[in-house]
Scaffold this active site. Structure first.
Site, PDB file in Angstrom:
ATOM      1  N   GLY A 513       0.840  -1.193   0.000  1.00 42.24           N
ATOM      2  CA  GLY A 513       0.000   0.000   0.000  1.00 42.24           C
ATOM      3  C   GLY A 513       0.870   1.236   0.000  1.00 42.24           C
ATOM      4  N   GLY A 515       0.753   5.777   1.167  1.00 37.83           N
ATOM      5  CA  GLY A 515       0.069   6.909   1.795  1.00 37.83           C
ATOM      6  C   GLY A 515       0.900   8.152   1.643  1.00 37.83           C
ATOM      7  N   GLY A 516       0.546   9.187   2.444  1.00 42.25           N
ATOM      8  CA  GLY A 516       1.259  10.457   2.334  1.00 42.25           C
ATOM      9  C   GLY A 516       2.724  10.335   2.723  1.00 42.25           C
ATOM     10  CE1 TYR A 517       7.657   6.477   6.075  1.00 46.48           C
ATOM     11  CE2 TYR A 517       7.661   8.529   7.323  1.00 46.48           C
ATOM     12  CZ  TYR A 517       8.271   7.342   6.962  1.00 46.48           C
ATOM     13  OH  TYR A 517       9.486   7.025   7.484  1.00 46.48           O
ATOM     14  CB  VAL A 520       3.636  -0.215   3.360  1.00 44.25           C
ATOM     15  CG1 VAL A 520       3.932  -1.347   4.332  1.00 44.25           C
ATOM     16  CG2 VAL A 520       3.365   1.081   4.112  1.00 44.25           C
ATOM     17  CE  LYS A 534       4.303   4.872   7.408  1.00 47.03           C
ATOM     18  NZ  LYS A 534       3.574   5.260   8.635  1.00 47.03           N
ATOM     19  CG  ASP A 630      -4.870   8.931  10.506  1.00 40.68           C
ATOM     20  OD1 ASP A 630      -4.115   8.509   9.607  1.00 40.68           O
ATOM     21  OD2 ASP A 630      -6.028   9.320  10.281  1.00 40.68           O
TER      22      ASP A 630
END
Length: 839
Positions: A513, A515-517, A520, A534, A630
């Site tokens: 997946g 995300g903003g970071y 992964v 990550k 979150d």
């Protein structure tokens, strides 16, 4: 010859085996390859693989070997939309927006995509008629064909789309009337579910059908501006009190403005400019949310500027140019709390203009040119920041184009005494002194710049040398850290090469997946242990010292309901965190049916308890305490025993002793789970996590996302709850069938009550996470359940059925008015972000 036949047979055999082993349905593969041959500038990944799902083609999303989404917005595609698109029969989302090179008419075969719920072709160059076959897409909820070159009439078949939420046909060349139903032909008035009508910037004619508006509708946007519409504004428009934006400007509308326009109590933008409207100026007193109003260039009866404008406390812009207003202006107009612009040029406003003592400090523009004002006075106690604006207004009024009769005038701008600060005159200097000072300053600046460049170069050389001799020296700037390794408890350092090898060079096939970071990946360590890695992308990396502090903190957080940190990598410009791998994915995936796991009510109770225990540990036992910030179902993972583990501490906030109570911080989180009190005050507390957890508890009951098609789950549950309904409290329609079909679900009444306490508007009325844990344990204990067993234990012996348990209905006190941001995947002209981060 025999050798040739054998080779030919082997080629055919290889092709057949390759086709059988393909992960993508052959029909979908053929359709995508055909589109690839027609289109230019397709993504490079389309040339690297023959299987769109196995080695994913960019923009292609698959599920169970079928292509379900095609998102190619702003790719620079060129070509036509051929009939091959109709072969992707499982497609649910199609987004080709803002590819100016896509042109020609769109294929009638689009009507075969019976599963499609999102169709976005905005900002392309398509032409011709809008196909009638779009009326076959009965699952469609979002249709955006704006900013193209479509011609012809709006097809009445769109009236069949009863699930449509958003209809945008703006900025085309559509003609003819707005269709409505007859005895034999369906029309757009059947779109009772739609909330957004964007028909602006076309060439539509005829009148606005009154049948489009009824008390059953929940319209939010009515955009008919920039057409050739005529006739009067339907009086039925006042029945739809959910309207927030009404634009009917630049048409040929006539008659009076309906008096029931005053019923649109949620409207914030009203634009009726550039029509032929007449009669008295409408009274808009009750439109307390109105912030922009433009009634310019109409034929309203001459009248004084009504004082009720000053009652519109949210008004920021008032425009009534080229009209027939007369009489004096009320001074209250300039003291409206939010007023920024007042434009009343080309009217007949006369007499003295008294702007009063309490001018709004946000007032930026007052345009009164071409009126008959003879004198302007401003109170002495006004805000000094208006000095330049008052001077500009005076110049404009003194140079009016209006010329009064010879016996009256001329008119002049006469200012009352103003309390402007006295100007301070400094000592005069000769030209030689000024030149000398300027030359010396320039030389000094050049010397400083040279010294700065030299210092930077020296610092880079030193950092490079230190990096070679001490690998951890880059954790912090020189002088602030000894260059030693971070102090970890149970986590270790990994080399970049080891993690690169364990993920097969970070291949796409190992991607779990993003995300903003960053992304992964699934990885395998040298000892065979499977982990989740990550990897931060360039734009989201922290400073070395901040990253060191974060991993030292995460290494101290140990709880069976929290995802554990295995280690980290800080090497070769990379920042990576290595976590334990959780086999069964996220709670959201399981509730949505994307996994093969079915959660009965008993398992859901244990998942709620496990998640609550993890959050309670963060709030009360971690040192220092941690606010997750979150909490959502995608950040709750399930291991092989379906034990819940809270993950992703990327937005977490530490609470120091000096900050206990609340932390003032920038708002971050995910829309739908975000604590409304935190959003309004920017005061973060542990109760913000409680609110988010309450939304997750509602997901456990309904399996729905927090926001679906404009409906907010908290509001829907509060609205439908009924304490007189003994079994499910009136929530039968919202509940997940798995829960609804459970006979006497254990502790459901108390669980629902606890859930609604968690989502109270005021943080003071919410329980703490430890109180939530105790309440859930009580539910399980009272019904004979073992609170320490895993979530896979769901036998009848393990779960007793409660008898005579008190069932109380949670009270309902809030509403939610945000627009839907998760009902569809849209990458075009509208921003539908799920992260809330005000500057």
């Amino acid at each position: 010859m025999e050798i040739f036949i054998v080779l030919l047979f082997l080629v055919f055999l290889w092709a057949e085996i390759h086709l059988i082993s393909s992960l993508t349905n052959p029909q979908d593969v053929a359709a995508l390859r055909s589109l690839k041959d027609i289109w230019k500038n397709t993504p490079p990944s389309w040339d690297r693989s023959d299987d769109p799902c196995e080695a994913p083609w960019e923009g292609v999303t698959c599920s169970k070997s079928r292509v379900t989404s095609l998102g190619l917005s702003t790719m620079g595609l060129k070509g036509k939309l051929s009939g091959d698109i109709g072969e992707l029969t499982e497609l649910r989302s199609l987004d080709l927006s803002f590819n100016k090179g896509l042109m020609g008419s769109i294929s009638l075969e689009l009507g075969k995509l019976s599963q499609l719920n999102t169709l976005i072709l905005a900002g392309c160059s398509f032409s011709g008629n809008i196909p009638d076959t779009l009326g076959n897409l009965t699952e469609l909820s979002f249709l955006a064909l704006n900013s193209n070159n479509f011609t012809g009439k709006i097809p009445p078949s769109l009236g069949k789309l009863s699930k449509l939420y958003w209809l945008d046909l703006a900025d085309n060349q559509l003609t003819g009337p707005i269709p409505v139903s007859t005895s034999t032909t369906p029309g757009l008035d059947l779109l009772l579910k739609a909330k957004h009508f964007h028909f602006n910037k076309n060439q539509l004619s005829g009148s606005i059908p009154s049948k489009l508006f009824s008390s059953d509708m929940a319209l939010i946007h009515i955009l008919f501006d920039g057409n050739d519409l005529s006739g009067s504004i339907p009086s039925t428009i006042g029945l739809v009190n959910t309207v927030e934006v009404l634009r009917l400007d630049r048409n040929f509308l006539t008659g009076e403005v309906p008096s029931n326009l005053n019923n649109l109590i949620r409207i914030n933008e009203l634009n009726l400019a550039h029509n032929n409207l007449s009669g008295p100026l409408p009274d808009l007193t009750s439109l307390v949310s109105l912030n922009y109003v433009d009634l310019s260039n109409n034929s309203f009866d001459p009248s004084e500027v009504p004082i009720w404008f000053s009652t519109l406390q949210s008004l920021t812009t008032l425009v009534m140019e080229f009209g027939s207003l007369e009489g004096p202006l009320p001074s209250e107009l300039f003291s409206i709390p939010q007023i920024q612009q007042v434009k009343l040029r080309n009217n007949a406003v006369n007499k003295t203009l008294d702007m009063g003592d309490s001018i709004c400090p946000q007032l930026q523009l007052v345009d009164l040119q071409d009126n008959q004002i003879s004198r302007v006075t401003v109170g002495s106690q006004y805000n000094n920041t208006l000095m330049s604006e008052v001077q500009r207004i005076g110049f404009a009024l003194s140079n009016q184009t209006y010329k009064p009769p010879h016996d009256f005038g001329p008119y002049y701008f006469i200012a009352s005494p103003y309390a402007f600060p006295n100007s301070h005159r400094g000592a005069s200097f000769s030209r030689g002194i000024i030149i000398g000072i300027a030359t010396g300053s320039i030389c000094l600046i050049l010397c400083l710049i040279g010294l700065g460049v030299y210092a930077i170069l020296q610092k880079k050389r030193a950092e490079k040398a230190i990096g070679i001799s001490r690998p951890f020296a880059s954790w912090a700037p020189s002088g602030k850290d000894s260059g030693g390794a971070p102090q970890l408890k149970g986590a270790r350092w990994f080399s970049y090469d080891e993690l690169k090898k364990g993920t097969n060079n970070f291949s796409g096939s190992n991607e779990l997946g993003f995300g903003g970071y960053g992304k992964v990946y699934k990885g395998v360590l040298r000892d065979g242990k499977i982990v989740a890695i990550k990897r931060a992308q360039q734009g989201s990396m922290q400073g070395g010292l901040e990253f060191k502090n974060e991993i030292e903190l995460l290494s101290r957080v140990h709880h069976k309901n929290l995802v554990g940190l295995v280690g980290f990598c800080f090497e070769q410009g990379e920042q990576m965190l290595v976590y334990e791998f959780i086999t069964n994915g996220s709670l959201r995936e399981t509730l949505s049916g994307r996994s093969d796991i079915q959660l009965d009510w008993k398992r859901r109770l244990r998942i709620a308890l496990g998640s609550a225990r993890g959050l309670a540990y963060l709030h009360e036992l971690a040192n220092p305490p941690i606010i997750h910030r979150d909490v959502k179902s995608t950040n709750i993972l399930l291991d092989e025993n379906l034990t819940a583990k809270v993950a992703d501490f990327g937005l977490s906030k530490l609470v120091s002793d000096s900050e206990k109570g609340h932390v003032s911080t920038q708002v971050k989180g995910t829309l739908g789970y975000l604590d409304p009190e935190y959003y309004m005050t920017q005061q973060l507390t542990e109760k913000s996590d409680v609110y988010s957890f309450g939304v997750v508890m509602l997901e456990l009951i309904t399996s729905k996302q927090p926001i679906e098609k404009g409906k907010y789950i908290v509001r829907e549950v509060r609205t439908l709850s009924n304490n007189r309904e003994e079994e499910y409290y009136g929530l039968n329609e919202l509940m997940d069938p798995v829960v609804r079909n459970t006979a006497n679900p254990i502790g459901f009444g108390r669980f629902l009550e606890l859930t609604m306490q968690c989502v109270e508007e005021s943080a003071a009325n919410r329980p703490t996470m430890s109180e939530v844990v105790k309440a859930l344990e009580t539910i399980l204990h009272n019904d004979g359940l073992n609170t320490n067993s895993t979530s896979t234990s769901s036998s009848a012996n393990d779960f007793g059925v409660s008898k005579g348990a008190a069932m109380r209905h949670p009270y309902i006190d809030t509403t939610f008015t945000k627009n839907d941001n998760n009902a569809f995947d849209y990458s075009g002209g509208y921003t539908l972000a799920t992260k809330v981060e005000p500057k």
